[in-house]
Design an enzyme around this catalytic site. Structure first.
Site, mmCIF file in Angstrom:
data_model
loop_
_atom_site.group_PDB
_atom_site.id
_atom_site.type_symbol
_atom_site.label_atom_id
_atom_site.label_comp_id
_atom_site.label_asym_id
_atom_site.label_seq_id
_atom_site.Cartn_x
_atom_site.Cartn_y
_atom_site.Cartn_z
ATOM 1 N N THR A 44 -4.722 -28.048 26.924
ATOM 2 C CA THR A 44 -3.313 -27.975 26.546
ATOM 3 C C THR A 44 -3.152 -27.379 25.158
ATOM 4 O O THR A 44 -2.145 -26.749 24.848
ATOM 5 C CB THR A 44 -2.674 -29.373 26.602
ATOM 6 O OG1 THR A 44 -2.819 -29.896 27.926
ATOM 7 C CG2 THR A 44 -1.204 -29.324 26.240
ATOM 8 N N TYR A 64 -16.455 -32.025 31.448
ATOM 9 C CA TYR A 64 -15.281 -31.599 32.220
ATOM 10 C C TYR A 64 -15.741 -30.726 33.376
ATOM 11 O O TYR A 64 -16.151 -29.581 33.174
ATOM 12 C CB TYR A 64 -14.336 -30.832 31.301
ATOM 13 C CG TYR A 64 -12.913 -30.685 31.790
ATOM 14 C CD1 TYR A 64 -12.516 -31.095 33.055
ATOM 15 C CD2 TYR A 64 -11.941 -30.125 30.963
ATOM 16 C CE1 TYR A 64 -11.209 -30.969 33.483
ATOM 17 C CE2 TYR A 64 -10.627 -29.991 31.380
ATOM 18 C CZ TYR A 64 -10.266 -30.406 32.632
ATOM 19 O OH TYR A 64 -8.960 -30.268 33.046
ATOM 20 N N LYS A 89 -14.711 -35.852 33.391
ATOM 21 C CA LYS A 89 -13.317 -35.523 33.680
ATOM 22 C C LYS A 89 -13.274 -34.531 34.833
ATOM 23 O O LYS A 89 -14.008 -33.542 34.839
ATOM 24 C CB LYS A 89 -12.650 -34.931 32.441
ATOM 25 C CG LYS A 89 -11.164 -34.635 32.601
ATOM 26 C CD LYS A 89 -10.586 -34.090 31.305
ATOM 27 C CE LYS A 89 -9.086 -33.805 31.466
ATOM 28 N NZ LYS A 89 -8.515 -33.202 30.242
#
Length: 302
Positions: A46, A133, A158
């Protein structure tokens, strides 16, 4: 690191000249922590990790650490080629972060053993705890995920793939490894609230909330409804806010970030636009986003 509640992934504000706006980043992070964030992940997806220099990642991490002041854990990202990721990891550690979110190498298909080697080599650059991730080219099998989870300093995984059946097998494979009782799993899909109920069913309760960055009132109300089993509010938010938001997000590639920045500007904190190759929302899309935010706030009584 102890996480609870909604995890906050702040955007990276840019000044009119395109430079990192540290003052607005501090304001953005402080307001999120004050609202009740359970952790801060700065300069990550983000935060336009893909568009930041190593120096900007380090500066953004330092701003986050100083602003948070130990109230919640602060993590930052590293990824890409091994030498680059190792440099980023060292910089994040130097800036005082509590942990590292390791993003996958880009554009390279690798054998499963290669993924393990990648994590080994990057995690060796610092003593920070690491959350791996899985997304894009980094798609470990359940067996490989268990090997990664057993590595020193790897404390979490994640998921950005979105295959529930695969993720369920990953969770079970990791939990079968001795000493992984405190290993944490995270739902990292865009607009994760849409899949949060399903992920809770396989033991993945933590998730990153893009909405929290610009409308924490909505994100927190959703999390309370999810935790308390308030199916009525949960359904209303999914049908009348999150669903339409995802539909808008999917109209243009990159809107998963661009809409968040636009939402912040709508709510009163101008954080600038996105860097190339992303594009800022059109006036029409911005107007639709503003209406969605107003409706979401009305639904939760904010």
């Amino acid at each position: 690191m102890k996480f609870q509640g909604v995890l906050f992934f702040p955007v990276t504000p840019f000044a009119p000249d395109g430079s990192l706006d540290e003052e607005r980043l501090a304001r953005h992070i402080d307001s999120g922590v004050a609202a009740g964030a359970g952790g801060v992940f700065v300069a990550c997806g983000t935060g336009e990790f893909h568009a930041l220099t190593a120096g900007e990642i380090e500066r953004a991490t330092r701003v986050a650490v100083e602003t948070v002041g130990g109230r919640v854990p602060v993590l930052a990202a590293a990824g890409g080629p091994v030498p680059v990721a190792r440099d980023q990891a060292a910089r994040v550690a130097r800036a005082g972060a509590d942990g590292l979110l390791l993003l996958p190498p880009y554009l390279v298909g690798a054998p499963q053993r290669g993924l393990v080697r990648y994590v080994e080599e990057v995690t060796g650059a610092s003593d920070l705890p690491v959350i791996f991730y899985q997304r894009g080219t980094a798609r470990p099998t359940p067996e490989t995920a268990a090997r990664i989870a057993a590595l020193p300093r790897v404390v979490g995984l994640k998921d950005g793939i979105g295959d529930i059946e695969r993720m369920h097998r990953v969770v079970r494979a990791v939990r079968a490894v001795p000493g992984t009782e405190d290993f944490r799993f995270f739902n990292g899909l865009p607009t994760a609230e849409m899949t949060a109920p399903a992920y809770r069913g396989i033991g993945v309760e933590l998730y990153s909330s893009a909405v929290f960055a610009f409308a924490p009132e909505i994100a927190l109300a959703f999390h309370r409804a999810l935790t308390d089993g308030d199916e009525t509010l949960l359904g209303t938010l999914l049908d009348e806010f999150y669903g339409p938001l995802v539909a808008l997000r999917d109209e243009v590639p990159g809107y998963a970030v661009a809409l968040i920045k636009a939402g912040l500007t709508i709510r009163g904190l101008d954080v600038g636009g996105v860097r190339a190759p992303l594009l800022d929302p059109t006036p029409e899309h911005t107007a639709r986003l503003a209406k969605l935010i107003d409706h979401g706030l009305e639904v939760v009584g904010a």
